[in-house]
Motif scaffolding. Structure first.
Motif, short mmCIF file in Angstrom:
data_model
loop_
_atom_site.label_atom_id
_atom_site.label_comp_id
_atom_site.label_asym_id
_atom_site.label_seq_id
_atom_site.Cartn_x
_atom_site.Cartn_y
_atom_site.Cartn_z
N ARG A 70 -10.21 38.69 85.81
CA ARG A 70 -11.48 38.32 85.17
C ARG A 70 -11.60 36.80 85.04
O ARG A 70 -12.68 36.23 85.27
CB ARG A 70 -11.60 38.97 83.80
CG ARG A 70 -12.95 38.74 83.14
CD ARG A 70 -13.10 39.53 81.86
NE ARG A 70 -12.37 38.97 80.75
CZ ARG A 70 -12.85 38.89 79.50
NH1 ARG A 70 -14.06 39.34 79.22
NH2 ARG A 70 -12.12 38.38 78.53
N TYR A 74 -14.42 34.36 86.50
CA TYR A 74 -15.15 33.52 85.53
C TYR A 74 -15.18 32.07 86.01
O TYR A 74 -16.23 31.41 85.96
CB TYR A 74 -14.46 33.63 84.17
CG TYR A 74 -15.01 32.73 83.09
CD1 TYR A 74 -16.13 33.11 82.35
CD2 TYR A 74 -14.41 31.52 82.78
CE1 TYR A 74 -16.63 32.29 81.35
CE2 TYR A 74 -14.90 30.70 81.79
CZ TYR A 74 -16.00 31.10 81.07
OH TYR A 74 -16.50 30.28 80.08
N MET A 338 -18.70 41.35 84.61
CA MET A 338 -18.75 40.21 83.70
C MET A 338 -19.49 39.04 84.33
O MET A 338 -20.35 38.41 83.70
CB MET A 338 -17.33 39.79 83.32
CG MET A 338 -17.21 38.55 82.42
SD MET A 338 -17.27 36.97 83.30
CE MET A 338 -15.87 37.14 84.44
#
Length: 386
Positions: A70, A74, A338
């Motif tokens: 993640r 990001y 995300m």
């Protein structure tokens, strides 16, 4: 003239001999503490690829892996937002995700994280809203979040100024009897600042429950570490302040987590501060405004890509049967979800309220601030009525 000649010709008696000065020898001097236990290991501590990995908790490995994947996504998404004009600047932590994630996961909910401007990923791993973590870099709404919600101090752009703040909070918490540890993050460039010295000195003297994590990514913008210090390692600096120094492979997420967890536990039980140096590498440029090709070669970067923190953990987990293709796919899909949400929310223009200039400055507004706020409110009301 005669009197002058008479005086000058007068024979002077030599002064009486004085006894030779013999200083009293000082009391026998000994160091207050044995520096030996404070010294870091000669080589960075590692877990992955060693026998020690066999005792690692599989659930911890899965969580570390998910956060690393993640975090990589990001970083990529935030960098893309700068190219789209949605962020003014972004200091990427690509290649450094292991230290970022481990720092967040080593803390309890009651503890405090003190990040630098580069540590947005650590703040997100701690539970901070990804959009709020980027708000400061977007240029609006003060720090972008309430520091007390997740106990994440404001992202510090001035180098190392967050370190004395971390010491002050940790010392105050101990005086109050609160079971709180502060973990302060800084880059290798920040160790050249006076705030670094002051923070470590006070922390050791007060035995404050604080952990200092130095992410040594090789460069302070374009200045290599060799031009900043002649110390054997940054972890060796701990000895001069009277605290233990730990040297760890910053791309080994399990090792960093173990070292930080031990340092936090030591601080919590009253053992005082620890300085941890995580040896890692900044794969991307300093920020999107930097041209890293002017001070380092591609071969150096590629050598560190082979020591990628995600690949290291993924390889170990796969060999141990903890991670399969479905697990990899699930982590990648969660990261993409995300990123899509981050992209959508950051593409929306923020609603800016000029009155926010007066919010979150003081817990209780001063008289002068209330007067200024009233003046601005009156001007805004007059404009809306015009």
């Amino acid at each position: 003239m005669d009197s002058l000649q008479q005086r000058s010709s007068t024979v002077q008696e030599p002064p009486a001999a004085t006894p030779a000065y013999r200083p009293t020898p000082p009391p026998a001097w000994k160091p207050r503490t044995d520096p030996g236990p404070l010294l870091p290991d000669a080589e960075p501590f590692r877990v992955l690829g060693t026998d020690a990995v066999a005792s690692a908790d599989p659930e911890l490995l899965r969580r570390l892996y998910a956060e690393l994947v993640r975090g990589r996504r990001y970083n990529a998404q935030a960098t893309a937002l700068t190219k789209q004009g949605r962020l003014a600047v972004y200091p990427s932590t690509t290649g450094q995700e292991a230290s970022e994630v481990a720092a967040a996961l080593a803390l309890e909910d009651r503890d405090w994280l003190f990040p630098s401007y580069r540590d947005t990923l650590a703040a997100v791993a701690r539970g901070l809203d990804p959009v709020q973590a980027l708000t400061l870099l977007r240029g609006d709404w003060h720090t972008g979040y309430d520091p007390r919600e997740h106990r994440v101090a404001p992202l510090s752009t001035p180098l190392a100024t967050q370190l004395p703040h971390a010491v002050g909070l940790a010392h105050a918490a101990r005086l109050k009897g609160d079971d709180v540890v502060a973990l302060a993050m800084v880059g290798d460039g920040g160790t050249s600042e006076g705030d670094f010295h002051e923070a470590l000195n006070f922390a050791a003297v007060w035995q404050a429950p604080v952990v200092f994590l130095v992410q040594n990514n090789g460069f302070a913008i374009s200045v290599p570490l060799a031009k900043q210090t002649a110390a054997p390692s940054l972890a060796h600096k701990a000895v001069g302040y009277g605290m233990p120094g730990r040297l760890v492979d910053g791309n080994d997420a399990v090792a960093v987590h173990q070292v930080l967890t031990e340092a936090v536990a030591r601080a919590r039980r009253g053992g005082g501060p620890t300085l941890v140096e995580a040896v890692t590498y900044r794969i991307d440029a300093h920020t999107n405004a930097d041209d890293a090709t002017r001070y380092r070669g591609d071969s150096e970067v590629e050598a560190w890509r082979a020591h990628d923190p995600i690949l290291l953990l993924e390889r170990e987990m796969t060999e141990r049967g903890i991670l399969d293709e479905d697990g990899k796919r699930a982590a990648a899909e969660a990261a993409e979800t995300m990123a899509a949400a981050l992209r959508e929310r950051m593409n929306a223009d923020p609603v800016l309220d000029p009155m926010d200039l007066f919010a979150h400055v003081y817990a209780e507004q001063t008289t002068q601030l209330r007067e200024q706020a009233a003046q601005l409110r009156a001007e805004l009301d007059a404009e809306s009525e015009a």
